[in-house]
Design an enzyme around this catalytic site. Structure first.
Site, PDB file in Angstrom:
ATOM      1  N   ILE A   1       7.488  -0.576 -13.556  1.00 23.54           N
ATOM      2  CA  ILE A   1       6.570  -0.618 -14.846  1.00 23.54           C
ATOM      3  C   ILE A   1       7.211   0.440 -15.204  1.00 23.54           C
ATOM      4  O   ILE A   1       8.253   1.077 -15.058  1.00 23.54           O
ATOM      5  CB  ILE A   1       5.802   0.512 -13.755  1.00 23.54           C
ATOM      6  CG1 ILE A   1       4.598  -0.693 -13.008  1.00 23.54           C
ATOM      7  CG2 ILE A   1       3.980   0.100 -15.509  1.00 23.54           C
ATOM      8  CD1 ILE A   1       4.129  -1.913 -12.940  1.00 23.54           C
TER       9      ILE A   1
ATOM     10  N   ALA B   1       9.859   2.444   3.496  1.00 24.55           N
ATOM     11  CA  ALA B   1       9.596   2.275   4.678  1.00 24.55           C
ATOM     12  C   ALA B   1       8.129   2.720   4.481  1.00 24.55           C
ATOM     13  O   ALA B   1       7.326   2.415   5.191  1.00 24.55           O
ATOM     14  CB  ALA B   1      10.554   3.064   5.464  1.00 24.55           C
ATOM     15  N   SER B   2       8.392   4.104   3.466  1.00 29.35           N
ATOM     16  CA  SER B   2       6.585   4.690   3.120  1.00 29.35           C
ATOM     17  C   SER B   2       6.350   3.500   2.381  1.00 29.35           C
ATOM     18  O   SER B   2       5.099   3.455   2.950  1.00 29.35           O
ATOM     19  CB  SER B   2       7.050   6.053   2.592  1.00 29.35           C
ATOM     20  OG  SER B   2       7.678   5.278   0.632  1.00 29.35           O
TER      21      SER B   2
ATOM     22  N   VAL C   1      -0.164  16.465  -1.789  1.00 32.44           N
ATOM     23  CA  VAL C   1      -0.807  15.629  -0.694  1.00 32.44           C
ATOM     24  C   VAL C   1      -0.439  16.481   0.329  1.00 32.44           C
ATOM     25  O   VAL C   1      -0.828  15.541   1.358  1.00 32.44           O
ATOM     26  CB  VAL C   1      -1.177  14.420  -1.555  1.00 32.44           C
ATOM     27  CG1 VAL C   1      -1.682  14.242  -1.966  1.00 32.44           C
ATOM     28  CG2 VAL C   1       0.817  14.342  -1.416  1.00 32.44           C
TER      29      VAL C   1
ATOM     30  N   TYR D   1      11.973   4.688   0.806  1.00 28.71           N
ATOM     31  CA  TYR D   1      10.673   4.725   0.250  1.00 28.71           C
ATOM     32  C   TYR D   1       9.781   3.436   0.054  1.00 28.71           C
ATOM     33  O   TYR D   1       9.251   3.061   0.310  1.00 28.71           O
ATOM     34  CB  TYR D   1      11.391   4.701  -1.327  1.00 28.71           C
ATOM     35  CG  TYR D   1      10.333   4.322  -2.639  1.00 28.71           C
ATOM     36  CD1 TYR D   1       9.592   4.902  -3.096  1.00 28.71           C
ATOM     37  CD2 TYR D   1      10.232   2.753  -2.676  1.00 28.71           C
ATOM     38  CE1 TYR D   1       8.964   4.556  -3.758  1.00 28.71           C
ATOM     39  CE2 TYR D   1       9.227   2.772  -4.275  1.00 28.71           C
ATOM     40  CZ  TYR D   1       8.268   3.567  -4.446  1.00 28.71           C
ATOM     41  OH  TYR D   1       7.527   3.284  -5.108  1.00 28.71           O
TER      42      TYR D   1
HETATM   43  P1  NDP Z   1       5.422   9.707 -12.136  1.00 32.08           P
HETATM   44  O1  NDP Z   1       6.611  10.303 -10.798  1.00 32.08           O
HETATM   45  O2  NDP Z   1       5.511   9.359 -12.777  1.00 32.08           O
HETATM   46  O3  NDP Z   1       4.061  10.505 -11.396  1.00 32.08           O
HETATM   47  C1  NDP Z   1       3.591  10.708 -10.043  1.00 32.08           C
HETATM   48  C2  NDP Z   1       2.922  11.811  -9.774  1.00 32.08           C
HETATM   49  O4  NDP Z   1       2.172  12.416  -8.639  1.00 32.08           O
HETATM   50  C3  NDP Z   1       3.938  13.435 -10.387  1.00 32.08           C
HETATM   51  O5  NDP Z   1       2.983  14.160 -12.324  1.00 32.08           O
HETATM   52  C4  NDP Z   1       3.702  13.722  -8.978  1.00 32.08           C
HETATM   53  O6  NDP Z   1       4.236  15.341  -9.790  1.00 32.08           O
HETATM   54  C5  NDP Z   1       3.144  13.754  -8.569  1.00 32.08           C
HETATM   55  N1  NDP Z   1       3.248  14.519  -7.172  1.00 32.08           N
HETATM   56  C6  NDP Z   1       4.354  14.405  -6.916  1.00 32.08           C
HETATM   57  N2  NDP Z   1       4.286  14.863  -5.646  1.00 32.08           N
HETATM   58  C7  NDP Z   1       2.973  15.387  -5.092  1.00 32.08           C
HETATM   59  C8  NDP Z   1       2.333  16.053  -3.999  1.00 32.08           C
HETATM   60  N3  NDP Z   1       2.986  16.402  -2.719  1.00 32.08           N
HETATM   61  N4  NDP Z   1       0.934  16.381  -4.774  1.00 32.08           N
HETATM   62  C9  NDP Z   1       0.337  15.818  -5.669  1.00 32.08           C
HETATM   63  N5  NDP Z   1       0.904  15.275  -6.112  1.00 32.08           N
HETATM   64  C10 NDP Z   1       2.610  14.949  -6.156  1.00 32.08           C
HETATM   65  O7  NDP Z   1       5.286   8.424 -10.918  1.00 32.08           O
HETATM   66  P2  NDP Z   1       4.590   7.498 -11.110  1.00 32.08           P
HETATM   67  O8  NDP Z   1       3.329   7.247 -12.418  1.00 32.08           O
HETATM   68  O9  NDP Z   1       5.841   6.140 -11.963  1.00 32.08           O
HETATM   69  O10 NDP Z   1       4.355   5.860  -9.673  1.00 32.08           O
HETATM   70  C11 NDP Z   1       2.606   6.266  -9.273  1.00 32.08           C
HETATM   71  C12 NDP Z   1       2.818   5.414  -8.091  1.00 32.08           C
HETATM   72  O11 NDP Z   1       3.745   4.078  -8.077  1.00 32.08           O
HETATM   73  C13 NDP Z   1       3.936   6.270  -6.665  1.00 32.08           C
HETATM   74  O12 NDP Z   1       3.476   6.212  -5.858  1.00 32.08           O
HETATM   75  C14 NDP Z   1       5.270   4.803  -7.063  1.00 32.08           C
HETATM   76  O13 NDP Z   1       6.001   5.186  -5.686  1.00 32.08           O
HETATM   77  C15 NDP Z   1       4.915   4.047  -7.002  1.00 32.08           C
HETATM   78  N6  NDP Z   1       5.104   2.542  -8.004  1.00 32.08           N
HETATM   79  C16 NDP Z   1       5.839   3.070  -9.152  1.00 32.08           C
HETATM   80  C17 NDP Z   1       6.497   2.078  -9.898  1.00 32.08           C
HETATM   81  C18 NDP Z   1       6.891   2.343 -11.252  1.00 32.08           C
HETATM   82  O14 NDP Z   1       7.559   1.335 -11.497  1.00 32.08           O
HETATM   83  N7  NDP Z   1       7.076   3.303 -11.252  1.00 32.08           N
HETATM   84  C19 NDP Z   1       6.788   0.677  -9.017  1.00 32.08           C
HETATM   85  C20 NDP Z   1       6.460   0.869  -8.156  1.00 32.08           C
HETATM   86  C21 NDP Z   1       4.898   1.917  -7.234  1.00 32.08           C
HETATM   87  P3  NDP Z   1       5.457  15.863  -9.650  1.00 32.08           P
HETATM   88  O15 NDP Z   1       5.174  15.813 -11.994  1.00 32.08           O
HETATM   89  O16 NDP Z   1       6.113  17.102 -10.154  1.00 32.08           O
HETATM   90  O17 NDP Z   1       6.674  14.905 -10.592  1.00 32.08           O
END
Ligand code: NDP
Length: 247
Positions: free
Chosen positions: A190, A159-160, A58, A157
């Site tokens: 989560i 800031a983003s 992305v 994080y």
């Molecule tokens: P995960 O790390 O489990 O999953 C994120 C996914 O995004 C992975 O498959 C990862 O790939 C992929 N990814 C990373 N970089 C890129 C990229 N450049 N292009 C495309 N895909 C990419 O995260 P979560 O499911 O825990 O979190 C999902 C969202 O929720 C995130 O935005 C996170 O910030 C947000 N969030 C999560 C919370 C939590 O408690 N978990 C709380 C609040 C927000 P790879 O397999 O290589 O890592």
């Protein structure tokens, strides 16, 4: 918006919360399609759940632009985009250890901004362009975080995720005239692999601060996704799903 039959693109959808969204949306009759960085995770999702996807980073403008064009040419424009891909690279802003001054590195700053902010910008822009061009009634959902308020050890994080919340409001104001709604979800902690990386003693301290006394489940964030898609009066707001936790 009725979900049945809708084309839903989910970034970071081969793992974690994004995968849960894809599986849940498919169960209620939508056509999810995931973008992610590891082919093996996409293959597994295809094999286990019959949900397709493509390796798209992305943060890479040319990959994102060509993906949205190719997807639309083949399937029609997306009805929904879920901007879910996100990473952490936590660290203290500055810390003096003995004589040594430790600083949050430029690379830790940049990689989080690239994925969490630039990635959301690029995918949001390209999805919106296809929606506008094909005059579809669309929905964009951005995944922010409870940390957008500013969190210890999460300068980059936080800031983003604050930027994601602000972009949500800007896009909602601009795109309403095109019948596109934009909303965000700010999950609390989560039960995901991202959280599993945190030390268990830290998790116990965090849980103690969550009024409901537990971490959230991915399915509970999926419920919020479904609400935003279905409720045509939800626009330009960040839905907090955090068990009452305030950072
Ligand atoms: P995960 O790390 O489990 O999953 C994120 C996914 O995004 C992975 O498959 C990862 O790939 C992929 N990814 C990373 N970089 C890129 C990229 N450049 N292009 C495309 N895909 C990419 O995260 P979560 O499911 O825990 O979190 C999902 C969202 O929720 C995130 O935005 C996170 O910030 C947000 N969030 C999560 C919370 C939590 O408690 N978990 C709380 C609040 C927000 P790879 O397999 O290589 O890592």
């Amino acid at each position: 918006m009725e979900i049945t039959g809708k084309r839903i693109i989910i970034t970071g959808g081969a793992r974690g919360m994004g995968r849960q969204f894809a599986v849940d949306m498919q169960k209620i009759g939508a056509k999810p399609y995931v973008l992610d960085v590891l082919q093996e995770n996409i293959d597994e999702l295809e094999k286990e759940m019959g949900i397709s996807g493509k390796v798209v980073d992305v943060t890479d403008e040319s990959q994102v632009v060509s993906f949205f064009k190719e997807y639309t040419d083949k399937n029609g424009p997306p009805d929904v985009l879920i901007n879910n891909a996100g990473i952490t690279a936590d660290g203290l802003f500055v810390r003096k250890k003995g004589e040594e001054m430790k600083k949050l590195s430029m690379s830790a700053w940049q990689k989080v901004i690239d994925v969490n902010l630039t990635g959301v910008f690029l995918c949001g822009r390209e999805a919106a362009a296809q929606m506008v061009d094909h005059e579809v009634k669309g929905v964009i959902i951005n995944i922010s975080s409870i940390s957008r308020a500013g969190n210890f050890g999460q300068t980059n994080y936080s800031a983003s995720k604050a930027g994601v919340a602000a972009m949500t409001v800007s896009w909602a104001k601009e795109l309403a005239r095109n019948n596109i709604r934009v909303g965000a979800i700010a999950p609390g902690y989560i039960n995901t692999e991202m959280v599993a990386k945190i030390d268990s003693s830290v998790i116990d301290k965090i849980t103690a601060q969550i009024p409901v006394g537990r971490l959230g489940e991915m399915s509970e964030i999926s419920q919020a996704v479904r609400f935003i898609i279905e409720c045509d009066f939800f626009n330009g707001r960040v839905m907090e799903v955090d068990g009452g936790h305030r950072i």
